[in-house]
Every structure is written in structure tokens, then in C-alpha cells.
Design a protein around this motif. Structure first.
Motif, PDB file in Angstrom:
ATOM      1  N   ILE A 110      12.104 -19.331  11.018  1.00 57.42           N
ATOM      2  CA  ILE A 110      11.198 -20.082  11.891  1.00 57.42           C
ATOM      3  C   ILE A 110       9.901 -20.297  11.117  1.00 57.42           C
ATOM      4  O   ILE A 110       9.362 -19.351  10.533  1.00 57.42           O
ATOM      5  N   GLY A 111       9.396 -21.507  11.119  1.00 62.26           N
ATOM      6  CA  GLY A 111       8.176 -21.780  10.370  1.00 62.26           C
ATOM      7  C   GLY A 111       7.075 -22.356  11.237  1.00 62.26           C
ATOM      8  O   GLY A 111       7.329 -23.178  12.118  1.00 62.26           O
ATOM      9  N   THR A 112       5.851 -21.896  11.012  1.00 58.24           N
ATOM     10  CA  THR A 112       4.673 -22.528  11.598  1.00 58.24           C
ATOM     11  C   THR A 112       3.711 -22.792  10.449  1.00 58.24           C
ATOM     12  O   THR A 112       3.410 -21.892   9.658  1.00 58.24           O
ATOM     13  N   PHE A 113       3.250 -24.039  10.335  1.00 55.59           N
ATOM     14  CA  PHE A 113       2.495 -24.480   9.167  1.00 55.59           C
ATOM     15  C   PHE A 113       1.126 -25.029   9.566  1.00 55.59           C
ATOM     16  O   PHE A 113       0.917 -25.435  10.704  1.00 55.59           O
ATOM     17  N   GLY A 114       0.227 -25.074   8.588  1.00 57.30           N
ATOM     18  CA  GLY A 114      -1.080 -25.702   8.808  1.00 57.30           C
ATOM     19  C   GLY A 114      -2.171 -24.690   9.102  1.00 57.30           C
ATOM     20  O   GLY A 114      -1.956 -23.471   9.064  1.00 57.30           O
ATOM     21  N   HIS A 115      -3.359 -25.191   9.398  1.00 56.69           N
ATOM     22  CA  HIS A 115      -4.492 -24.315   9.719  1.00 56.69           C
ATOM     23  C   HIS A 115      -4.180 -23.522  10.980  1.00 56.69           C
ATOM     24  O   HIS A 115      -3.861 -24.091  12.020  1.00 56.69           O
ATOM     25  N   GLY A 148      -0.368 -21.115   5.906  1.00 52.10           N
ATOM     26  CA  GLY A 148      -1.658 -21.758   6.105  1.00 52.10           C
ATOM     27  C   GLY A 148      -2.780 -20.745   6.259  1.00 52.10           C
ATOM     28  O   GLY A 148      -2.552 -19.570   6.554  1.00 52.10           O
ATOM     29  N   GLU A 149      -3.992 -21.213   6.083  1.00 49.41           N
ATOM     30  CA  GLU A 149      -5.164 -20.351   6.194  1.00 49.41           C
ATOM     31  C   GLU A 149      -5.601 -20.218   7.652  1.00 49.41           C
ATOM     32  O   GLU A 149      -5.459 -21.143   8.449  1.00 49.41           O
ATOM     33  N   PHE A 150      -6.154 -19.054   7.983  1.00 48.41           N
ATOM     34  CA  PHE A 150      -6.743 -18.852   9.302  1.00 48.41           C
ATOM     35  C   PHE A 150      -8.146 -19.433   9.299  1.00 48.41           C
ATOM     36  O   PHE A 150      -8.926 -19.196   8.370  1.00 48.41           O
ATOM     37  N   VAL A 151      -8.461 -20.192  10.337  1.00 49.45           N
ATOM     38  CA  VAL A 151      -9.785 -20.817  10.398  1.00 49.45           C
ATOM     39  C   VAL A 151     -10.846 -19.830  10.859  1.00 49.45           C
ATOM     40  O   VAL A 151     -12.036 -20.101  10.722  1.00 49.45           O
ATOM     41  N   HIS A 192       4.526  -7.203  11.394  1.00 48.17           N
ATOM     42  CA  HIS A 192       5.968  -7.053  11.615  1.00 48.17           C
ATOM     43  C   HIS A 192       6.719  -7.273  10.295  1.00 48.17           C
ATOM     44  O   HIS A 192       6.400  -8.201   9.538  1.00 48.17           O
ATOM     45  N   PRO A 193       7.718  -6.436   9.978  1.00 49.38           N
ATOM     46  CA  PRO A 193       8.393  -6.532   8.667  1.00 49.38           C
ATOM     47  C   PRO A 193       9.134  -7.842   8.436  1.00 49.38           C
ATOM     48  O   PRO A 193       9.446  -8.173   7.287  1.00 49.38           O
ATOM     49  N   ARG A 194       9.416  -8.594   9.495  1.00 47.59           N
ATOM     50  CA  ARG A 194      10.143  -9.850   9.319  1.00 47.59           C
ATOM     51  C   ARG A 194       9.222 -11.066   9.444  1.00 47.59           C
ATOM     52  O   ARG A 194       9.685 -12.180   9.628  1.00 47.59           O
ATOM     53  N   VAL A 195       7.928 -10.824   9.315  1.00 53.36           N
ATOM     54  CA  VAL A 195       6.963 -11.920   9.245  1.00 53.36           C
ATOM     55  C   VAL A 195       6.607 -12.163   7.781  1.00 53.36           C
ATOM     56  O   VAL A 195       6.226 -11.232   7.065  1.00 53.36           O
ATOM     57  N   ILE A 196       6.773 -13.394   7.334  1.00 54.10           N
ATOM     58  CA  ILE A 196       6.458 -13.795   5.965  1.00 54.10           C
ATOM     59  C   ILE A 196       5.168 -14.613   6.006  1.00 54.10           C
ATOM     60  O   ILE A 196       5.077 -15.582   6.761  1.00 54.10           O
ATOM     61  N   ARG A 197       4.194 -14.238   5.206  1.00 56.36           N
ATOM     62  CA  ARG A 197       2.915 -14.956   5.221  1.00 56.36           C
ATOM     63  C   ARG A 197       2.648 -15.632   3.887  1.00 56.36           C
ATOM     64  O   ARG A 197       2.929 -15.075   2.824  1.00 56.36           O
ATOM     65  N   THR A 198       2.125 -16.847   3.976  1.00 60.64           N
ATOM     66  CA  THR A 198       1.615 -17.523   2.788  1.00 60.64           C
ATOM     67  C   THR A 198       0.254 -18.097   3.156  1.00 60.64           C
ATOM     68  O   THR A 198      -0.049 -18.311   4.335  1.00 60.64           O
ATOM     69  N   GLY A 199      -0.536 -18.368   2.161  1.00 60.34           N
ATOM     70  CA  GLY A 199      -1.782 -19.082   2.402  1.00 60.34           C
ATOM     71  C   GLY A 199      -1.513 -20.581   2.389  1.00 60.34           C
ATOM     72  O   GLY A 199      -0.424 -21.040   2.730  1.00 60.34           O
ATOM     73  N   GLU A 243       1.391 -29.317  -2.108  1.00 64.00           N
ATOM     74  CA  GLU A 243       2.447 -30.225  -1.661  1.00 64.00           C
ATOM     75  C   GLU A 243       3.858 -29.818  -2.112  1.00 64.00           C
ATOM     76  O   GLU A 243       4.761 -29.707  -1.272  1.00 64.00           O
ATOM     77  N   PRO A 244       4.110 -29.573  -3.400  1.00 67.06           N
ATOM     78  CA  PRO A 244       5.480 -29.203  -3.803  1.00 67.06           C
ATOM     79  C   PRO A 244       5.961 -27.917  -3.136  1.00 67.06           C
ATOM     80  O   PRO A 244       7.129 -27.813  -2.753  1.00 67.06           O
ATOM     81  N   GLU A 245       5.058 -26.945  -2.991  1.00 70.46           N
ATOM     82  CA  GLU A 245       5.435 -25.680  -2.361  1.00 70.46           C
ATOM     83  C   GLU A 245       5.694 -25.862  -0.870  1.00 70.46           C
ATOM     84  O   GLU A 245       6.589 -25.223  -0.304  1.00 70.46           O
ATOM     85  N   PHE A 246       4.899 -26.731  -0.227  1.00 70.02           N
ATOM     86  CA  PHE A 246       5.143 -27.001   1.191  1.00 70.02           C
ATOM     87  C   PHE A 246       6.568 -27.489   1.398  1.00 70.02           C
ATOM     88  O   PHE A 246       7.291 -27.003   2.272  1.00 70.02           O
TER      89      PHE A 246
END
Length: 208
Positions: free
Chosen positions: A33-38, A65-68, A82-89, A93-96
Motif C-alpha cells: 500500500i502506498g501513500t505519496f507526496g507531502h 514524502g516529507e512531513f510538512v 510498525h515493522p511493516r511500515v516502509i518510509r522514504t523521504g 522522478e525516476p525513484e517515484f
């Protein structure tokens, strides 16, 4: 009103995506499951995190995404551990697109809404990913079978957890919603069609 532009990206080959998912610790059966953006309060991230944990599905949650606001990030920090939460900053564009291709379902909640169009949602639908939206007037333009809608209210978290569980156990259903989403975007958000709409507006303005 002119639809948001969708430009088809050069996505990774399926074999590359499978290897990338494996590098994230995902099996082929794991729902990503993905949530993207600010990340801000209006994106209902706390609701998503609680629903994700409540579902008990074979799933991982990508929070990109970054936290505002550091205040908001600190407030939900325990849920993010949570161990099954993956975080990125922020993702270039290519990585998105690399993460987008690996994602099985996008959650794009927004309340309150200013009736704006989400560029991320258009991109995800355009590449055939099912998207879960907060119910709003703006969604009237999207066919009911091309996305999933979620009402804000006391049952919001429970229903979202149900969506996650259902999509985890019915992968073909998610793929079918994604196919309908892609067909809708191809029809209504095509660059040539949007260019024609802009030309009409500019032509009218020129004649005033």
C-alpha cells in the motif's frame, strides 16, 4: 475545467519490479500500500496507519514524502514504528516511478478538500493502480468502478481496514479496478485532448 495532464512514464520491466519488491522484503503475495507526496494532517495518515494495523492483512505500508510539520510527525511517530511500515523521504522522478510500479494500491485520502486534483492519484491510476479516495464532489468525474471511495466519519478506519483486507485477499479485483482506472485516465487525461482544451480557452481569451 481542464483535466489534469497525464504523461505515461517509462516504467521498469516487471522483472526489475519483482527484484525491487524483494529488496524491500516483500513476497509476491504481499500487498504493498502506498501513500505519496507531502504528508500533512489533511491526508488522513493517522487513519491509514491505524487501519493498516487493524487489518491484519499480509501487507506493507509505504509512507513516502516529507512531513510538512514536525509536530504532526512526532504525534504519529509510534504508529510509524510498525515493522511493516516502509518510509522514504522525497523521491526524485525516476525513484517515484520505481516505487509506484512496485505498489499494489495507492491511498490518497484528503479531508478537508479544496476540490483540487491530485497529480499523484492521476499518475497511479494512469499506470493501472487502484486508488482509494476520500469521497468528494470532485470524484463524480471518476467512474464508480474505477476507484474505491471512503467516507469520512466514525466508520472511516473500519471501512479502510476492510478495503485493505479485501484487496489483500482478492488481487484480481484490485487489478481490474486498476485496468478501469487506466482506461478512464487514457480517455479523459490524454495530453492531446488537454492541449486542445487549453487551445480553446486561449482562443476565446484572445477574441475578447
Amino acid at each position: 475545467e481542464i483535466p489534469h495532464l497525464f504523461e505515461q512514464a517509462a516504467l521498469p520491466f516487471p522483472e526489475e519490479t519483482m527484484r525491487f519488491r524483494a529488496s524491500l522484503g516483500l513476497t509476491p503475495e504481499t500487498l504493498l500500500i502506498g501513500t505519496f507526496g507531502h504528508q500533512r494532517e489533511t491526508k488522513r495518515l493517522a487513519v491509514l496507519l491505524r487501519a493498516f494495523q487493524r487489518s491484519g492483512a499480509d501487507a506493507c505500508l509505504l509512507v513516502s514524502g516529507e512531513f510538512v510539520s514536525s509536530t504532526f510527525e512526532n504525534a504519529i511517530a509510534p504508529l510509524l514504528q510498525h515493522p511493516r511500515v516502509i518510509r522514504t523521504g522525497y523521491l526524485p522522478e525516476p525513484e517515484f516511478w520505481r516505487y509506484a510500479a512496485a505498489t499494489d494500491v495507492c491511498v490518497n485520502l484528503r479531508y478537508p478538500s479544496a476540490a483540487e486534483t491530485s497529480g499523484i492519484a492521476i499518475r497511479m491510476m494512469g499506470i493501472g493502480k487502484p486508488v482509494i479516495f476520500t469521497t468528494s464532489e470532485a470524484l463524480a468525474r471518476i467512474p464508480t468502478n474505477a476507484c474505491l471511495r471512503l467516507d469520512v466519519g466514525p466508520d472511516e478506519e473500519h471501512i479502510l481496514a476492510g478495503y485493505i483486507t479485501w484487496l489483500s485477499g482478492n488481487r484480481e479485483a484490485g487489478l481490474e479496478i486498476g485496468r478501469r482506472a487506466a482506461a478512464h485516465i487514457a480517455q479523459c487525461h490524454d495530453p492531446q485532448k488537454i492541449a486542445q482544451e487549453y487551445w480553446k480557452v486561449l482562443s476565446k481569451a484572445r477574441s475578447l
